[in-house]
Design a protein around this motif. Sequence first.
Motif, short mmCIF file in Angstrom:
data_model
loop_
_atom_site.label_atom_id
_atom_site.label_comp_id
_atom_site.label_asym_id
_atom_site.label_seq_id
_atom_site.Cartn_x
_atom_site.Cartn_y
_atom_site.Cartn_z
N SER A 274 0.84 -1.20 0.00
CA SER A 274 0.00 0.00 0.00
C SER A 274 0.87 1.25 0.00
N CYS A 275 0.36 2.33 -0.60
CA CYS A 275 1.11 3.58 -0.65
C CYS A 275 0.15 4.73 -0.93
N PHE A 276 0.62 5.96 -0.74
CA PHE A 276 -0.16 7.11 -1.20
C PHE A 276 0.69 7.93 -2.16
N ALA A 277 0.01 8.66 -3.05
CA ALA A 277 0.70 9.43 -4.08
C ALA A 277 0.28 10.89 -4.00
N LEU A 278 1.25 11.79 -4.12
CA LEU A 278 1.01 13.22 -4.02
C LEU A 278 1.42 13.89 -5.32
N ILE B 257 10.91 19.49 -11.77
CA ILE B 257 10.69 18.16 -12.33
C ILE B 257 10.93 18.21 -13.83
N TYR B 258 11.72 17.27 -14.33
CA TYR B 258 12.09 17.29 -15.74
C TYR B 258 11.79 15.95 -16.40
N MET B 259 11.21 16.04 -17.59
CA MET B 259 11.03 14.88 -18.46
C MET B 259 11.68 15.22 -19.79
N ASN B 260 12.75 14.50 -20.12
CA ASN B 260 13.50 14.79 -21.34
C ASN B 260 13.93 16.26 -21.38
N ASN B 261 14.40 16.76 -20.21
CA ASN B 261 14.92 18.12 -20.06
C ASN B 261 13.86 19.21 -20.24
N VAL B 262 12.59 18.86 -20.17
CA VAL B 262 11.51 19.84 -20.25
C VAL B 262 10.75 19.81 -18.92
N LYS B 263 10.49 20.99 -18.36
CA LYS B 263 9.77 21.04 -17.08
C LYS B 263 8.40 20.39 -17.21
N SER B 264 8.04 19.61 -16.22
CA SER B 264 6.80 18.86 -16.30
C SER B 264 6.21 18.71 -14.91
N HIS B 265 5.42 17.67 -14.71
CA HIS B 265 4.81 17.39 -13.42
C HIS B 265 4.90 15.90 -13.15
N SER B 266 4.63 15.53 -11.92
CA SER B 266 4.71 14.12 -11.57
C SER B 266 3.94 13.89 -10.28
N MET B 267 3.98 12.66 -9.82
CA MET B 267 3.45 12.30 -8.51
C MET B 267 4.53 11.54 -7.77
N TYR B 268 4.63 11.79 -6.48
CA TYR B 268 5.51 11.01 -5.62
C TYR B 268 4.70 9.92 -4.94
N PHE B 269 5.21 8.69 -4.98
CA PHE B 269 4.61 7.58 -4.24
C PHE B 269 5.42 7.37 -2.96
N PHE B 270 4.73 7.34 -1.83
CA PHE B 270 5.38 7.16 -0.53
C PHE B 270 4.96 5.83 0.09
N ASP B 271 5.92 5.12 0.67
CA ASP B 271 5.63 3.86 1.35
C ASP B 271 6.69 3.65 2.44
N ASN B 272 6.34 2.80 3.41
CA ASN B 272 7.28 2.38 4.46
C ASN B 272 7.97 3.57 5.13
N ILE B 273 7.16 4.46 5.67
CA ILE B 273 7.69 5.63 6.36
C ILE B 273 7.98 5.25 7.81
N LYS B 274 9.18 5.54 8.27
CA LYS B 274 9.60 5.11 9.60
C LYS B 274 10.30 6.25 10.34
N ILE B 275 10.01 6.35 11.64
CA ILE B 275 10.68 7.30 12.52
C ILE B 275 11.19 6.53 13.72
N SER B 276 12.47 6.63 14.01
CA SER B 276 13.05 5.93 15.16
C SER B 276 13.96 6.87 15.93
N GLN B 277 13.94 6.74 17.25
CA GLN B 277 14.79 7.59 18.08
C GLN B 277 16.22 7.04 18.08
N LEU B 278 17.18 7.94 18.00
CA LEU B 278 18.59 7.55 17.98
C LEU B 278 19.22 7.78 19.34
N ASP B 279 20.03 6.82 19.78
CA ASP B 279 20.78 7.01 21.02
C ASP B 279 21.85 8.08 20.82
N LYS B 280 22.55 7.99 19.69
CA LYS B 280 23.55 8.98 19.32
C LYS B 280 23.40 9.27 17.83
#
Length: 313
Positions: free
Chosen positions: A60-64, A178-201
Amino acid sequence: MNLLNKLFAIIIIACFPLHLISQKNLLLNGNLEKHNSNGKFINWLVCSGTPDFYMSNNNSCFALFMNDEFVSEAMQGTLIYPMKVGKYYKIEADVKADAKWCKTMISEISIGFTKDSFKKIKKNVAIKLKGISYASLFSEDSSVIHSQKYEHVSGIYQAQGGEKYIIVGNIFPANINIYMNNVKSHSMYFFDNIKISQLDKPSIKRHKNQKNLNLFFTKKSHTLNPENRQLLKTWLSNIGLSSIKRIEIYGYASSEGKEAFNLTLSLKRAAEIQKYLCNYIGEDLISFKAMGEISNKKVNKKDRKVLIKAFLN
């Protein structure tokens, strides 16, 4: 059990939970596998635009949607518990673009944290989403997002304290290159497996072939003065234009004044540098991002700056 074994067992029990905390995903439903009957991800809120949701058993994922116009889409996730002041956290995600032959810089992905939840808004997310502190992302393998595969990106964030929500998406649409064949364009980002973890150091890595430059501005100004122009010319000359793989630009502002004004000012500062660098370097190699004001109790004129990072071949 003798005294030595008991002592060893106590040490193991005391240390084990701390290790789990440092590795545990603090983001609820970060893998996006839990969703309700309405086709929405549990523990996630649409705070801007109309993101697309893709649901399957294991992927599963979401796209922006993202482009270089003022189109904004963002999602908000919830942490298990608020972040602790001064502590370091690692952010990870898998990201890819949908458009074939599309490429865009990883640095243009906006991931930030906030203490307060946002209700859905229709537009102008860059002005209305206030109180967000942002994390910079990087990848060991690539500097750009492609459509062929997911890119694993990560970053380090030091908490201000009390952050309970993560904001993911197109926060600064004017930054998107965002570039497609060196021409400015648009796109969507697909996001999955987002994780946040606390670091000791914290372990903050710097690219082995990276050169940085800070340029400072006067109060409320985004104009590139002659002194800064000369500093840029000298910096580029010392690096060598042919050795530059990509450039990332981050605009900042000091803490006096309204937050919305400072956010816009930091964007103008970054855009001013990008415009100047385009005289020497291809536009598709340059990305820029508004970071807004640097939160300090005392106003520091050194916060009125632009940080430029050059990554070399």
